[in-house]
Design a protein around this motif. Sequence first.
Motif, PDB file in Angstrom:
ATOM      1  N   GLN A 135       0.821  -1.213   0.000  1.00 25.60           N
ATOM      2  CA  GLN A 135       0.000   0.000   0.000  1.00 25.60           C
ATOM      3  C   GLN A 135       0.852   1.259   0.000  1.00 25.60           C
ATOM      4  OE1 GLN A 135      -0.290  -2.654   2.030  1.00 25.60           O
ATOM      5  NE2 GLN A 135      -2.438  -3.044   2.613  1.00 25.60           N
ATOM      6  N   ALA A 163      -3.605  -1.589  -5.039  1.00 21.14           N
ATOM      7  CA  ALA A 163      -2.883  -2.396  -4.058  1.00 21.14           C
ATOM      8  C   ALA A 163      -3.314  -3.857  -4.142  1.00 21.14           C
ATOM      9  CB  ALA A 163      -3.121  -1.850  -2.656  1.00 21.14           C
ATOM     10  N   GLY A 186      -3.744   2.977  -3.672  1.00 20.22           N
ATOM     11  CA  GLY A 186      -3.029   2.323  -2.582  1.00 20.22           C
ATOM     12  C   GLY A 186      -3.931   1.752  -1.512  1.00 20.22           C
ATOM     13  N   LEU A 187      -5.158   2.247  -1.433  1.00 15.12           N
ATOM     14  CA  LEU A 187      -6.109   1.771  -0.421  1.00 15.12           C
ATOM     15  C   LEU A 187      -7.219   0.907  -1.011  1.00 15.12           C
ATOM     16  CD1 LEU A 187      -6.417   4.997   1.769  1.00 15.12           C
ATOM     17  CD2 LEU A 187      -5.045   2.959   2.218  1.00 15.12           C
TER      18      LEU A 187
END
Length: 310
Positions: A123, A163, A228-229
Motif C-alpha cells: 500500500q 494495491a 493504494g487503499l
Amino acid sequence: MTLRIAFMGTPDFSVPALSELIAAGHDVVAVYSQPPRKSGRGMTQTPTPVHAFAEAHGIEVRTPEKLKSPEEHQAFRDLDLDVAIVAAYGLILPQAILDAPRLGCLNIHASLLPRWRGAAPIQRAIMAGDNETGVAIMQMEAGLDTGPVLLAERTQIGPTETAGELHDRLSLIGAGLMVRALAALERDSLASTPQPDDGVTYAAKIDKAEARIDWTRSARELDCHIRGLAPFPGAWCEMAKEGKPQRVKILRAEPVARSGTAGTALDDALTIACGDGALKLHQVQRAGKGVQQADEFLRGFPVPAGTVLS
C-alpha cells in the motif's frame, strides 16, 4: 536434497508460497498461522487462508496466540528444522525461534528492502507514487526487516494498478523467488547482501483515519492514495443525498486536466476538482452496497455539478 521446513504465514498473500514449496518436494512438517477468528454474518470461527490450505494438504497446523513461552520455543525446536519460511505471519519471532532451524528463518517481504520495511509495504509504495517495487527474500534477525537480503526481484507498478492487484502479482513473484532461494541454499550458493544504511523507509500499518480523502491534495496524489487503499480499507469521502451525508468509497479514478474549487463536482459525471487538477471517478461503493461503476451509481445517487464533497 529435500529440506525439512516449517511454514509461517496467515493471509491469501502467503498461500502461493506454501503451494510452491509443497510442489517443489520440500518436507513441510508444520504450518504456523494466526488463530481462527470470528467472521461473517454468523460470526463463525474461520481458519486463515494458510490454515485452510495446509489442512487440505494434510499438514499439521499450529495456531499459538504468542510465541513467547519456553514451551512454544521447545515445541518449535522439536521439529528439527532445516529452515523456517515466513510470509506475512503476523507475529514477532523471538530469538529462540529465529535460532532454532539449522539454516535460520527466511522471510518473503513485498518490497525492495530497505525501502518500505514494516507492515504495509504494498500500500505504501503505491500511496507514495513509487514507479517500482518488488520482493525480497531476507534472512531474518531481531530487527524489523533489517536482515541481509538473499534474493530480490524487481517489478514496475502499473500506472492504474491498485494495491489489491499488486498484492496478487507480488504474492506469485515471492512464491517463485522463495523456491529459487531454497534451491540456491541447498547448493550453498545463496549470497547474502547486508541492507544499506541509506534509503530506509517504514511502511506503517494503515490507519483507518488516513483513508478519508482530502480534496485539497493534487489529483496525482489522490490517485495514488485511492489506488493504494483499494480494495481495502478503501479511500472514502462523504456525498449527500436528500440532505443526508453518506460515506462513499472511491476505488478507481483518473486524473484529468480540469480545475475548480477543491471537492466540487465539475459536471454531472463525477469529475471532482482537487487542489491541483481533477479526478474522474470510475468505480465507487456506498456503505453496505456492492461496488458500482460511476454511471450505475449515478442512476440511483445523482451528484450534480456544483455539489461539494466532504
